[in-house]
Motif scaffolding. Structure first.
Motif, mmCIF file in Angstrom:
data_model
loop_
_atom_site.group_PDB
_atom_site.id
_atom_site.type_symbol
_atom_site.label_atom_id
_atom_site.label_comp_id
_atom_site.label_asym_id
_atom_site.label_seq_id
_atom_site.Cartn_x
_atom_site.Cartn_y
_atom_site.Cartn_z
ATOM 1 N N LYS A 13 0.847 -1.199 0.000
ATOM 2 C CA LYS A 13 0.000 0.000 0.000
ATOM 3 C C LYS A 13 0.880 1.246 0.000
ATOM 4 N N SER A 14 0.244 2.391 -0.123
ATOM 5 C CA SER A 14 0.985 3.654 -0.103
ATOM 6 C C SER A 14 0.271 4.628 0.823
ATOM 7 N N VAL A 15 1.025 5.577 1.352
ATOM 8 C CA VAL A 15 0.452 6.597 2.222
ATOM 9 C C VAL A 15 0.612 7.952 1.552
ATOM 10 N N THR A 16 -0.445 8.746 1.599
ATOM 11 C CA THR A 16 -0.409 10.105 1.064
ATOM 12 C C THR A 16 -0.787 11.079 2.164
ATOM 13 N N MET A 17 -0.380 12.328 1.993
ATOM 14 C CA MET A 17 -0.645 13.339 3.010
ATOM 15 C C MET A 17 -1.159 14.615 2.362
ATOM 16 N N THR A 18 -2.149 15.214 3.009
ATOM 17 C CA THR A 18 -2.554 16.574 2.650
ATOM 18 C C THR A 18 -2.357 17.455 3.879
ATOM 19 N N VAL A 19 -1.984 18.702 3.646
ATOM 20 C CA VAL A 19 -1.853 19.690 4.712
ATOM 21 C C VAL A 19 -2.725 20.873 4.322
ATOM 22 N N ASP A 20 -3.726 21.149 5.119
ATOM 23 C CA ASP A 20 -4.713 22.187 4.808
ATOM 24 C C ASP A 20 -5.302 21.981 3.418
ATOM 25 N N GLY A 21 -5.513 20.711 3.070
ATOM 26 C CA GLY A 21 -6.160 20.366 1.817
ATOM 27 C C GLY A 21 -5.244 20.220 0.622
ATOM 28 N N ALA A 22 -3.977 20.565 0.772
ATOM 29 C CA ALA A 22 -3.031 20.488 -0.349
ATOM 30 C C ALA A 22 -2.175 19.229 -0.243
ATOM 31 N N ALA A 23 -2.087 18.484 -1.341
ATOM 32 C CA ALA A 23 -1.240 17.288 -1.369
ATOM 33 C C ALA A 23 0.196 17.685 -1.068
ATOM 34 N N THR A 24 0.828 16.974 -0.149
ATOM 35 C CA THR A 24 2.165 17.326 0.311
ATOM 36 C C THR A 24 2.997 16.064 0.469
ATOM 37 N N ALA A 25 4.216 16.085 -0.066
ATOM 38 C CA ALA A 25 5.112 14.938 0.087
ATOM 39 C C ALA A 25 5.596 14.858 1.528
ATOM 40 N N ILE A 26 5.752 13.635 2.001
ATOM 41 C CA ILE A 26 6.280 13.420 3.351
ATOM 42 C C ILE A 26 7.788 13.254 3.230
ATOM 43 N N ALA A 27 8.526 14.205 3.757
ATOM 44 C CA ALA A 27 9.981 14.194 3.605
ATOM 45 C C ALA A 27 10.663 14.100 4.955
ATOM 46 N N ALA A 28 11.660 13.239 5.032
ATOM 47 C CA ALA A 28 12.466 13.153 6.249
ATOM 48 C C ALA A 28 13.138 14.492 6.504
ATOM 49 N N GLY A 29 13.287 14.844 7.761
ATOM 50 C CA GLY A 29 13.915 16.104 8.120
ATOM 51 C C GLY A 29 12.982 17.293 7.994
ATOM 52 N N SER A 30 11.666 17.044 7.971
ATOM 53 C CA SER A 30 10.698 18.123 7.779
ATOM 54 C C SER A 30 9.663 18.143 8.887
ATOM 55 N N SER A 31 8.984 19.290 8.994
ATOM 56 C CA SER A 31 7.920 19.456 9.969
ATOM 57 C C SER A 31 6.724 20.089 9.276
ATOM 58 N N TYR A 32 5.524 19.631 9.645
ATOM 59 C CA TYR A 32 4.295 20.104 9.009
ATOM 60 C C TYR A 32 3.292 20.480 10.093
ATOM 61 N N SER A 33 2.546 21.562 9.855
ATOM 62 C CA SER A 33 1.530 22.008 10.806
ATOM 63 C C SER A 33 0.261 22.375 10.061
ATOM 64 N N GLY A 34 -0.866 22.176 10.720
ATOM 65 C CA GLY A 34 -2.152 22.523 10.125
ATOM 66 C C GLY A 34 -3.083 21.333 10.160
ATOM 67 N N ALA A 35 -4.044 21.332 9.265
ATOM 68 C CA ALA A 35 -4.979 20.212 9.162
ATOM 69 C C ALA A 35 -4.328 19.131 8.301
ATOM 70 N N ILE A 36 -3.692 18.177 8.961
ATOM 71 C CA ILE A 36 -2.931 17.132 8.288
ATOM 72 C C ILE A 36 -3.785 15.860 8.231
ATOM 73 N N VAL A 37 -3.859 15.285 7.035
ATOM 74 C CA VAL A 37 -4.594 14.030 6.863
ATOM 75 C C VAL A 37 -3.675 13.030 6.191
ATOM 76 N N LEU A 38 -3.464 11.894 6.842
ATOM 77 C CA LEU A 38 -2.707 10.789 6.260
ATOM 78 C C LEU A 38 -3.701 9.724 5.818
ATOM 79 N N THR A 39 -3.578 9.299 4.562
ATOM 80 C CA THR A 39 -4.500 8.332 3.991
ATOM 81 C C THR A 39 -3.737 7.164 3.403
ATOM 82 N N VAL A 40 -4.236 5.972 3.608
ATOM 83 C CA VAL A 40 -3.612 4.769 3.071
ATOM 84 C C VAL A 40 -4.457 4.234 1.926
ATOM 85 N N GLY A 41 -3.782 3.902 0.800
ATOM 86 C CA GLY A 41 -4.527 3.390 -0.360
ATOM 87 C C GLY A 41 -3.760 2.301 -1.072
#
Length: 197
Positions: A169-197
């Motif tokens: 499977k794969s995991v995707t992320m949106t932050v405040d509704g925008a598709a966002t890559a999950i990158a090591a060494g990063s920080s994200y804030s807001g309405a974060i949704v992780l989805t598995v497909g």
């Protein structure tokens, strides 16, 4: 919790940490005597947004748990209605499950002394945080395997940490509704949704 000497958590219901409002009505003063006649009533309305409460930082009164050198399999839910974040820190650990803000609901609408065993027994419906932020810090050497939709408010991924999906499977992320890559060494804030497909 430090698992470096073999400590493990094996929750029977699959939930490692559940945050909910206090549901124990406690004793009630009746004619000067403390009587066990209190009644808890399940709220039927949606939580009202407290715009003075920020769901992204760590507050001193938040519910916090730290895990080191441990393999975890289970879910973490923040079902608080009033301002309180769930702050989870993982170091050199693996965690597999759902970590999310949720709407927690008891199986019954009222709890009193006759059905006290219903205290703390809730079902969870994951949803975006209202006043119940979820702050996840994946520290060095940690891996997070997302098994279902998860709503967070802050996610920090160390340079040698990773967020993954189960095999095949794969995991995707949106932050405040925008598709966002999950990158090591990063920080994200807001309405974060992780989805598995």
């Amino acid at each position: 919790m430090d698992g470096s000497r073999g400590a493990r958590l094996n929750p029977g219901n699959g939930i490692i940490l559940q945050m909910i409002e206090l549901d124990d009505p406690g004793p009630v003063n009746v004619d000067g005597k403390m009587m066990n006649v209190g009644v808890y009533s399940e709220p039927t309305d949606d939580p009202a947004k407290d715009y003075a409460f920020d769901t992204t930082p760590v507050h001193t009164a938040d519910g916090a748990a730290a895990f080191t050198s441990i393999a975890l399999k289970g879910d973490f839910y923040n079902g608080m209605r009033k301002g309180k974040n769930m702050v989870l820190t993982f170091e050199d650990s693996t965690v597999q499950g759902v970590i999310s803000a949720t709407r927690a609901k008891h199986r019954v609408s009222t709890i009193d002394s006759s059905n006290f065993y219903e205290l703390g027994e809730v079902t969870n419906t994951v949803q975006a945080a209202v006043n119940n932020g979820v702050v996840v810090q994946l520290g060095s050497g940690s891996t997070r395997t997302v098994t279902g939709t998860s709503y967070l408010t802050k996610l920090t991924v160390s340079a040698d940490a990773a967020v993954r999906a189960p095999r095949g499977k794969s995991v995707t992320m949106t932050v405040d509704g925008a598709a966002t890559a999950i990158a090591a060494g990063s920080s994200y804030s807001g309405a974060i949704v992780l989805t598995v497909g």
